[in-house]
Design an enzyme around this catalytic site. Sequence first.
Site, PDB file in Angstrom:
ATOM      1  N   ASP A 188      -2.119  10.939  -2.281  1.00 17.42           N
ATOM      2  CA  ASP A 188      -2.510   9.887  -3.225  1.00 17.42           C
ATOM      3  C   ASP A 188      -2.856  10.448  -4.593  1.00 17.42           C
ATOM      4  OD1 ASP A 188      -3.076   8.737  -0.389  1.00 17.42           O
ATOM      5  OD2 ASP A 188      -2.823   7.054  -1.769  1.00 17.42           O
TER       6      ASP A 188
ATOM      7  N   ARG B  71       0.869  -1.179   0.000  1.00 16.27           N
ATOM      8  CA  ARG B  71       0.000   0.000   0.000  1.00 16.27           C
ATOM      9  C   ARG B  71       0.901   1.223   0.000  1.00 16.27           C
ATOM     10  NH1 ARG B  71       2.281   1.936   3.755  1.00 16.27           N
ATOM     11  NH2 ARG B  71       0.839   3.638   3.630  1.00 16.27           N
TER      12      ARG B  71
HETATM   13  O1  MRU Z   1      -4.553   3.201   2.103  1.00 20.66           O
HETATM   14  P1  MRU Z   1      -3.084   3.439   1.997  1.00 20.66           P
HETATM   15  O2  MRU Z   1      -2.311   2.924   3.162  1.00 20.66           O
HETATM   16  O3  MRU Z   1      -2.526   2.974   0.672  1.00 20.66           O
HETATM   17  O4  MRU Z   1      -2.950   5.032   2.014  1.00 20.66           O
HETATM   18  C1  MRU Z   1      -1.663   5.600   1.938  1.00 20.66           C
HETATM   19  C2  MRU Z   1      -1.660   7.075   2.047  1.00 20.66           C
HETATM   20  O5  MRU Z   1      -2.685   7.716   2.149  1.00 20.66           O
HETATM   21  C3  MRU Z   1      -0.326   7.750   1.951  1.00 20.66           C
HETATM   22  O6  MRU Z   1      -0.304   8.912   2.720  1.00 20.66           O
HETATM   23  C4  MRU Z   1      -0.055   8.105   0.484  1.00 20.66           C
HETATM   24  O7  MRU Z   1      -0.298   7.013  -0.348  1.00 20.66           O
HETATM   25  C5  MRU Z   1       1.321   8.574   0.274  1.00 20.66           C
HETATM   26  S1  MRU Z   1       2.513   7.275   0.469  1.00 20.66           S
HETATM   27  C6  MRU Z   1       4.028   7.928   0.086  1.00 20.66           C
END
Ligand code: MRU
Length: 341
Positions: free
Chosen positions: A231, A54
């Site tokens: 994201d 993730r």
């Molecule tokens: O649901 P996730 O754990 O994939 O969400 C991750 C995030 O929101 C992070 O802050 C984002 O992807 C940046 S990672 C460098």
Amino acid sequence: MSSPTISHDSVRAVLWQGDRLRLLDQRLLPAQERSIDCTDADEVATAIRDLVVRGAPAIGIAAAWGVVLAAQRDPASLPGALATLRAARPTAVNLMWALDRMKRAIDAEADAAALAREAQAIQDEDLAANRRMGELGAALIEGGSGVLTHCNTGSLATAGFGTALGVIRAGVADGRIARVFAGETRPWLQGARLTMWELLRDGIAATLIADSAASHLMKTGQVQWVVVGADRIAANGDTANKIGTYQLAIAARHHGVKFMVVAPSSTVDMATTTGEDIEIELRSSDELLGYAGARTVVEGAKAWNPVFDVTPHTLIDAIVTERGVVEKPDAARMAALFGAR
Ligand code: MRU
């Protein structure tokens, strides 16, 4: 001599093995450090959907390797593999960005070996971008500052070093950052389970807070910056990131705490005009109604589980990318760095 910031970076979550993709299983951390091997694109898509891997850059990198697995097994399966990987999660644009890049290579008649070189380039460029953003972001932070971060944006979420966590690594190494706080990031606990594990493993002292303690932390003057990843960043600077980021930005503005978003240019989506246009992933209510398979909420209760939110650009003091820093982002300043759509 290796730089001190680079030596504080020991974790690698996505490892190409020549004919399989090895992923550190982030569902199990910190209790167990176990990896799974994916041998086809469907397994990679499932690993992305189930959060084995993730973090926006890491899922893009994993998907690129998923395309390589499809090419190795059967080039005829590539269109289906691209579609399956693309559908794995909706919000992080790095996934679509990496797959578009692999598709361009396929269209240019790249074979499996050439596709592997492209996936490796995506991974290597991400690590280089993170190191550059670490320098640029840390330079914005006054000496002796405290910072609060959210979710996990470190080596677990990227090719290595991290985005927001890269700025924190660099800022701690050069003495600008004196205190690091991590929000636990309910419901999946990326902050509590992953960021605390990664930072402590790399010798960076950090203090965990409940998400609901953030405003009080700011009021007590212990943090001068909130530093988070992203994201998807829209063309006007509106930023989608882990649920809870928006309320941190509101609280930061109220308390005079600065708010920094750190993300590679692969997270910038100039084709999305504002944050209103970003799809927010809704995940199973089970993530809220129980923990580790055990129900914690009364049977029959319902839950709503959006896992990202959008911080309006007006609440952001700086967006740090490897191409440069956009201070007080808006559509014109974003276009100046990233080009109009
Ligand atoms: O649901 P996730 O754990 O994939 O969400 C991750 C995030 O929101 C992070 O802050 C984002 O992807 C940046 S990672 C460098």
